[in-house]
Design a protein around this motif. Sequence first.
Motif, PDB file in Angstrom:
ATOM      1  N   ILE A 165       7.154 -29.522   0.487  1.00  0.00           N
ATOM      2  CA  ILE A 165       7.795 -30.832   0.633  1.00  0.00           C
ATOM      3  C   ILE A 165       8.739 -31.088  -0.543  1.00  0.00           C
ATOM      4  O   ILE A 165       9.853 -31.578  -0.362  1.00  0.00           O
ATOM      5  CB  ILE A 165       6.734 -31.944   0.757  1.00  0.00           C
ATOM      6  CG1 ILE A 165       5.991 -31.792   2.079  1.00  0.00           C
ATOM      7  CG2 ILE A 165       7.369 -33.328   0.651  1.00  0.00           C
ATOM      8  CD1 ILE A 165       4.760 -32.672   2.203  1.00  0.00           C
ATOM      9  N   ARG A 166       8.302 -30.763  -1.761  1.00  0.00           N
ATOM     10  CA  ARG A 166       9.147 -30.950  -2.954  1.00  0.00           C
ATOM     11  C   ARG A 166      10.440 -30.141  -2.820  1.00  0.00           C
ATOM     12  O   ARG A 166      11.523 -30.634  -3.109  1.00  0.00           O
ATOM     13  CB  ARG A 166       8.376 -30.544  -4.204  1.00  0.00           C
ATOM     14  CG  ARG A 166       9.191 -30.425  -5.475  1.00  0.00           C
ATOM     15  CD  ARG A 166       9.687 -31.716  -6.053  1.00  0.00           C
ATOM     16  NE  ARG A 166       8.588 -32.628  -6.267  1.00  0.00           N
ATOM     17  CZ  ARG A 166       8.757 -33.947  -6.362  1.00  0.00           C
ATOM     18  NH1 ARG A 166       9.946 -34.484  -6.254  1.00  0.00           N
ATOM     19  NH2 ARG A 166       7.728 -34.733  -6.555  1.00  0.00           N
ATOM     20  N   TYR A 167      10.332 -28.895  -2.395  1.00  0.00           N
ATOM     21  CA  TYR A 167      11.509 -28.041  -2.215  1.00  0.00           C
ATOM     22  C   TYR A 167      12.469 -28.660  -1.188  1.00  0.00           C
ATOM     23  O   TYR A 167      13.672 -28.758  -1.433  1.00  0.00           O
ATOM     24  CB  TYR A 167      11.068 -26.646  -1.772  1.00  0.00           C
ATOM     25  CG  TYR A 167      12.206 -25.747  -1.382  1.00  0.00           C
ATOM     26  CD1 TYR A 167      13.002 -25.148  -2.347  1.00  0.00           C
ATOM     27  CD2 TYR A 167      12.487 -25.493  -0.043  1.00  0.00           C
ATOM     28  CE1 TYR A 167      14.058 -24.325  -1.985  1.00  0.00           C
ATOM     29  CE2 TYR A 167      13.535 -24.674   0.324  1.00  0.00           C
ATOM     30  CZ  TYR A 167      14.319 -24.091  -0.649  1.00  0.00           C
ATOM     31  OH  TYR A 167      15.367 -23.285  -0.290  1.00  0.00           O
ATOM     32  N   CYS A 168      11.936 -29.078  -0.045  1.00  0.00           N
ATOM     33  CA  CYS A 168      12.781 -29.681   0.995  1.00  0.00           C
ATOM     34  C   CYS A 168      13.414 -30.978   0.501  1.00  0.00           C
ATOM     35  O   CYS A 168      14.594 -31.244   0.757  1.00  0.00           O
ATOM     36  CB  CYS A 168      11.961 -29.938   2.267  1.00  0.00           C
ATOM     37  SG  CYS A 168      11.421 -28.419   3.084  1.00  0.00           S
ATOM     38  N   TYR A 169      12.654 -31.781  -0.223  1.00  0.00           N
ATOM     39  CA  TYR A 169      13.167 -33.036  -0.777  1.00  0.00           C
ATOM     40  C   TYR A 169      14.302 -32.761  -1.762  1.00  0.00           C
ATOM     41  O   TYR A 169      15.364 -33.391  -1.697  1.00  0.00           O
ATOM     42  CB  TYR A 169      12.025 -33.791  -1.463  1.00  0.00           C
ATOM     43  CG  TYR A 169      12.471 -35.044  -2.174  1.00  0.00           C
ATOM     44  CD1 TYR A 169      12.760 -36.202  -1.467  1.00  0.00           C
ATOM     45  CD2 TYR A 169      12.584 -35.068  -3.561  1.00  0.00           C
ATOM     46  CE1 TYR A 169      13.163 -37.358  -2.115  1.00  0.00           C
ATOM     47  CE2 TYR A 169      12.985 -36.216  -4.221  1.00  0.00           C
ATOM     48  CZ  TYR A 169      13.274 -37.355  -3.498  1.00  0.00           C
ATOM     49  OH  TYR A 169      13.678 -38.484  -4.152  1.00  0.00           O
ATOM     50  N   ASP A 170      14.097 -31.814  -2.665  1.00  0.00           N
ATOM     51  CA  ASP A 170      15.132 -31.475  -3.649  1.00  0.00           C
ATOM     52  C   ASP A 170      16.397 -30.952  -2.977  1.00  0.00           C
ATOM     53  O   ASP A 170      17.511 -31.302  -3.370  1.00  0.00           O
ATOM     54  CB  ASP A 170      14.609 -30.454  -4.663  1.00  0.00           C
ATOM     55  CG  ASP A 170      13.562 -31.030  -5.605  1.00  0.00           C
ATOM     56  OD1 ASP A 170      13.425 -32.275  -5.663  1.00  0.00           O
ATOM     57  OD2 ASP A 170      12.864 -30.229  -6.269  1.00  0.00           O
ATOM     58  N   ARG A 171      16.224 -30.118  -1.949  1.00  0.00           N
ATOM     59  CA  ARG A 171      17.397 -29.605  -1.217  1.00  0.00           C
ATOM     60  C   ARG A 171      18.120 -30.726  -0.504  1.00  0.00           C
ATOM     61  O   ARG A 171      19.350 -30.769  -0.479  1.00  0.00           O
ATOM     62  CB  ARG A 171      16.964 -28.533  -0.216  1.00  0.00           C
ATOM     63  CG  ARG A 171      16.519 -27.288  -0.927  1.00  0.00           C
ATOM     64  CD  ARG A 171      16.823 -26.022  -0.289  1.00  0.00           C
ATOM     65  NE  ARG A 171      18.034 -25.990   0.485  1.00  0.00           N
ATOM     66  CZ  ARG A 171      18.354 -24.985   1.268  1.00  0.00           C
ATOM     67  NH1 ARG A 171      17.555 -23.968   1.362  1.00  0.00           N
ATOM     68  NH2 ARG A 171      19.451 -24.984   1.953  1.00  0.00           N
ATOM     69  N   SER A 172      17.369 -31.652   0.087  1.00  0.00           N
ATOM     70  CA  SER A 172      17.968 -32.784   0.787  1.00  0.00           C
ATOM     71  C   SER A 172      18.748 -33.657  -0.189  1.00  0.00           C
ATOM     72  O   SER A 172      19.872 -34.087   0.102  1.00  0.00           O
ATOM     73  CB  SER A 172      16.870 -33.601   1.476  1.00  0.00           C
ATOM     74  OG  SER A 172      17.403 -34.775   2.023  1.00  0.00           O
ATOM     75  N   ARG A 173      18.169 -33.927  -1.350  1.00  0.00           N
ATOM     76  CA  ARG A 173      18.854 -34.736  -2.369  1.00  0.00           C
ATOM     77  C   ARG A 173      20.112 -34.038  -2.865  1.00  0.00           C
ATOM     78  O   ARG A 173      21.137 -34.687  -3.070  1.00  0.00           O
ATOM     79  CB  ARG A 173      17.920 -35.026  -3.543  1.00  0.00           C
ATOM     80  CG  ARG A 173      16.671 -35.759  -3.192  1.00  0.00           C
ATOM     81  CD  ARG A 173      16.614 -37.154  -3.543  1.00  0.00           C
ATOM     82  NE  ARG A 173      17.187 -37.456  -4.840  1.00  0.00           N
ATOM     83  CZ  ARG A 173      17.332 -38.674  -5.279  1.00  0.00           C
ATOM     84  NH1 ARG A 173      16.915 -39.669  -4.554  1.00  0.00           N
ATOM     85  NH2 ARG A 173      17.852 -38.912  -6.447  1.00  0.00           N
ATOM     86  N   ALA A 174      20.045 -32.730  -3.063  1.00  0.00           N
ATOM     87  CA  ALA A 174      21.213 -31.973  -3.521  1.00  0.00           C
ATOM     88  C   ALA A 174      22.315 -32.004  -2.469  1.00  0.00           C
ATOM     89  O   ALA A 174      23.494 -32.177  -2.797  1.00  0.00           O
ATOM     90  CB  ALA A 174      20.821 -30.533  -3.846  1.00  0.00           C
TER      91      ALA A 174
END
Length: 166
Positions: A125-134
């Motif tokens: 979830i953290r990885y997906c969240y960070d990618r979404s924010r980027a």
Amino acid sequence: MNILFFLSPKQDLMYVYDDFTLRQTLEKWENNRYASIPVLNRKGEYVGTLTEGDILWGLKQQHGLDIEAAEDVPISSFAHKRDYKAVTVTTSMDQLIEAAMNQNFVPVVDDRGIFIGIVRRQAIIRYCYDRSRAAAAEQQHVRRAQRHKSACRTGAARIARYFHLS
């Protein structure tokens, strides 16, 4: 993306062996806040997942159990409501995400079936969240650049009109 990017290695995890007694398991589990933990055999192979609920239901079935009696109860005698599906290091991200949707962590084994660690759902979830924010930040940057470019064209057109009219 490689599954090892998300891996929490075995040496950093809490797990129990299937030949532990209930007392050994409870003492090991006592200072942790995990709702479920991996169970391994002595060869290091993943054999299942033990949950707090599994222990509670097992205790219910074994009436009048006290801590001394827990020394004689093998943890393998406790039924598992469900075992988390293990994946290998070559598992695709789609398969990893599908497994993580249904379980708190995904056990990872090597090609010999030896447990090497887990992938926590939180890490995915953290990885997906960070990618979404980027991606959102990149889109915002592109929009700003387009507005700036448009403003420059508008300004240039105004200047051109000014000099032509004079």
